[in-house]
Design a protein around this motif. Structure first.
Motif, PDB file in Angstrom:
ATOM      1  N   PHE A  26       0.826  -1.214   0.000  1.00 45.55           N
ATOM      2  CA  PHE A  26       0.000   0.000   0.000  1.00 45.55           C
ATOM      3  C   PHE A  26       0.861   1.265   0.000  1.00 45.55           C
ATOM      4  CE2 PHE A  26      -2.643   3.183   2.201  1.00 45.55           C
ATOM      5  CZ  PHE A  26      -3.708   3.220   1.324  1.00 45.55           C
ATOM      6  N   VAL A  27       2.005   1.213   0.665  1.00 47.93           N
ATOM      7  CA  VAL A  27       2.854   2.404   0.733  1.00 47.93           C
ATOM      8  C   VAL A  27       3.468   2.746  -0.623  1.00 47.93           C
ATOM      9  CG1 VAL A  27       3.367   2.087   3.167  1.00 47.93           C
ATOM     10  CG2 VAL A  27       4.855   1.062   1.476  1.00 47.93           C
ATOM     11  N   LEU A  28       3.481   1.781  -1.531  1.00 47.28           N
ATOM     12  CA  LEU A  28       4.034   2.031  -2.866  1.00 47.28           C
ATOM     13  C   LEU A  28       2.993   2.596  -3.829  1.00 47.28           C
ATOM     14  CD1 LEU A  28       6.112  -1.256  -3.245  1.00 47.28           C
ATOM     15  CD2 LEU A  28       6.927   1.008  -2.520  1.00 47.28           C
ATOM     16  N   GLN A  29       1.736   2.605  -3.428  1.00 48.67           N
ATOM     17  CA  GLN A  29       0.669   3.098  -4.293  1.00 48.67           C
ATOM     18  C   GLN A  29       0.655   4.627  -4.312  1.00 48.67           C
ATOM     19  OE1 GLN A  29      -1.348   1.164  -6.126  1.00 48.67           O
ATOM     20  NE2 GLN A  29      -0.418  -0.698  -5.339  1.00 48.67           N
ATOM     21  N   GLU A  30       0.285   5.148  -5.438  1.00 51.69           N
ATOM     22  CA  GLU A  30       0.179   6.600  -5.584  1.00 51.69           C
ATOM     23  C   GLU A  30      -1.282   7.004  -5.406  1.00 51.69           C
ATOM     24  OE1 GLU A  30       1.074   9.828  -9.067  1.00 51.69           O
ATOM     25  OE2 GLU A  30       2.320   8.040  -8.935  1.00 51.69           O
ATOM     26  N   ILE A  40      -7.280  -0.010  -1.181  1.00 49.07           N
ATOM     27  CA  ILE A  40      -8.134   0.370  -0.062  1.00 49.07           C
ATOM     28  C   ILE A  40      -9.306  -0.599   0.078  1.00 49.07           C
ATOM     29  CG2 ILE A  40      -9.759   2.122   0.765  1.00 49.07           C
ATOM     30  CD1 ILE A  40      -7.834   4.226  -0.270  1.00 49.07           C
ATOM     31  N   LEU A  41      -9.950  -0.931  -1.027  1.00 45.67           N
ATOM     32  CA  LEU A  41     -11.065  -1.876  -0.976  1.00 45.67           C
ATOM     33  C   LEU A  41     -10.590  -3.258  -0.509  1.00 45.67           C
ATOM     34  CD1 LEU A  41     -12.978  -0.926  -4.236  1.00 45.67           C
ATOM     35  CD2 LEU A  41     -13.593  -0.380  -1.882  1.00 45.67           C
ATOM     36  N   SER A  42      -9.432  -3.661  -0.957  1.00 45.81           N
ATOM     37  CA  SER A  42      -8.879  -4.940  -0.539  1.00 45.81           C
ATOM     38  C   SER A  42      -8.559  -4.942   0.957  1.00 45.81           C
ATOM     39  CB  SER A  42      -7.619  -5.239  -1.344  1.00 45.81           C
ATOM     40  OG  SER A  42      -7.032  -6.423  -0.920  1.00 45.81           O
ATOM     41  N   LEU A  43      -8.023  -3.856   1.455  1.00 46.44           N
ATOM     42  CA  LEU A  43      -7.734  -3.758   2.888  1.00 46.44           C
ATOM     43  C   LEU A  43      -9.006  -3.826   3.724  1.00 46.44           C
ATOM     44  CD1 LEU A  43      -4.920  -1.054   2.963  1.00 46.44           C
ATOM     45  CD2 LEU A  43      -4.717  -3.451   3.630  1.00 46.44           C
ATOM     46  N   VAL A  44     -10.067  -3.195   3.262  1.00 41.24           N
ATOM     47  CA  VAL A  44     -11.336  -3.235   3.991  1.00 41.24           C
ATOM     48  C   VAL A  44     -11.863  -4.669   4.070  1.00 41.24           C
ATOM     49  CG1 VAL A  44     -13.766  -2.529   3.886  1.00 41.24           C
ATOM     50  CG2 VAL A  44     -11.964  -0.846   3.496  1.00 41.24           C
TER      51      VAL A  44
END
Length: 70
Positions: A26-30, A40-44
Protein backbone atom coordinates in the motif's frame (compact mmCIF):
# COMPACT_ATOMS: atom_id res chain seq x y z
CA UNK A 1 -16.14 -27.10 17.96
CA UNK A 2 -12.94 -28.60 16.58
CA UNK A 3 -13.92 -28.19 12.94
CA UNK A 4 -15.12 -24.62 13.41
CA UNK A 5 -12.02 -23.72 15.40
CA UNK A 6 -9.76 -25.02 12.62
CA UNK A 7 -11.72 -23.19 9.95
CA UNK A 8 -11.61 -19.92 11.90
CA UNK A 9 -7.87 -20.33 12.53
CA UNK A 10 -7.26 -20.89 8.81
CA UNK A 11 -9.45 -17.89 7.96
CA UNK A 12 -7.51 -15.76 10.42
CA UNK A 13 -4.12 -16.94 9.11
CA UNK A 14 -5.01 -16.34 5.46
CA UNK A 15 -6.60 -12.98 6.26
CA UNK A 16 -3.61 -11.78 8.27
CA UNK A 17 -1.17 -12.89 5.58
CA UNK A 18 -3.06 -11.05 2.85
CA UNK A 19 -3.51 -8.02 5.11
CA UNK A 20 0.23 -7.76 5.79
CA UNK A 21 1.10 -8.18 2.11
CA UNK A 22 -1.44 -5.61 0.97
CA UNK A 23 -0.48 -3.14 3.70
CA UNK A 24 3.18 -3.52 2.73
CA UNK A 25 2.42 -2.80 -0.91
CA UNK A 26 0.00 0.00 0.00
CA UNK A 27 2.85 2.40 0.73
CA UNK A 28 4.03 2.03 -2.87
CA UNK A 29 0.67 3.10 -4.29
CA UNK A 30 0.18 6.60 -5.58
CA UNK A 31 -2.96 8.30 -4.21
CA UNK A 32 -5.66 8.92 -6.79
CA UNK A 33 -4.81 5.97 -9.03
CA UNK A 34 -6.97 2.94 -9.70
CA UNK A 35 -4.48 0.70 -7.89
CA UNK A 36 -4.81 2.85 -4.78
CA UNK A 37 -8.59 2.43 -4.75
CA UNK A 38 -8.28 -1.32 -5.25
CA UNK A 39 -5.79 -1.49 -2.39
CA UNK A 40 -8.13 0.37 -0.06
CA UNK A 41 -11.06 -1.88 -0.98
CA UNK A 42 -8.88 -4.94 -0.54
CA UNK A 43 -7.73 -3.76 2.89
CA UNK A 44 -11.34 -3.24 3.99
CA UNK A 45 -12.31 -6.76 2.93
CA UNK A 46 -9.25 -8.25 4.63
CA UNK A 47 -9.89 -6.38 7.88
CA UNK A 48 -13.43 -7.76 7.89
CA UNK A 49 -12.07 -11.26 7.21
CA UNK A 50 -9.65 -11.01 10.14
CA UNK A 51 -12.38 -9.60 12.39
CA UNK A 52 -14.70 -12.47 11.49
CA UNK A 53 -12.02 -15.07 12.21
CA UNK A 54 -11.05 -13.44 15.50
CA UNK A 55 -14.66 -13.06 16.63
CA UNK A 56 -15.43 -16.67 15.74
CA UNK A 57 -12.51 -17.87 17.84
CA UNK A 58 -13.15 -15.48 20.72
CA UNK A 59 -16.86 -16.23 21.10
CA UNK A 60 -16.38 -19.94 20.28
CA UNK A 61 -19.03 -19.74 17.58
CA UNK A 62 -19.79 -23.14 16.05
CA UNK A 63 -21.69 -22.64 12.78
CA UNK A 64 -20.26 -25.82 11.22
CA UNK A 65 -21.45 -28.20 13.94
CA UNK A 66 -24.22 -29.60 11.74
CA UNK A 67 -21.78 -30.41 8.93
CA UNK A 68 -19.02 -31.94 11.05
CA UNK A 69 -20.63 -33.89 13.85
CA UNK A 70 -18.15 -35.47 16.22
Amino acid sequence: MHASKGIFRALLAVGLTLLVLTAGLFVLQEPGTAGYVVSILSLVVQVLLVALGAAGLYFEWDPFATFFEE
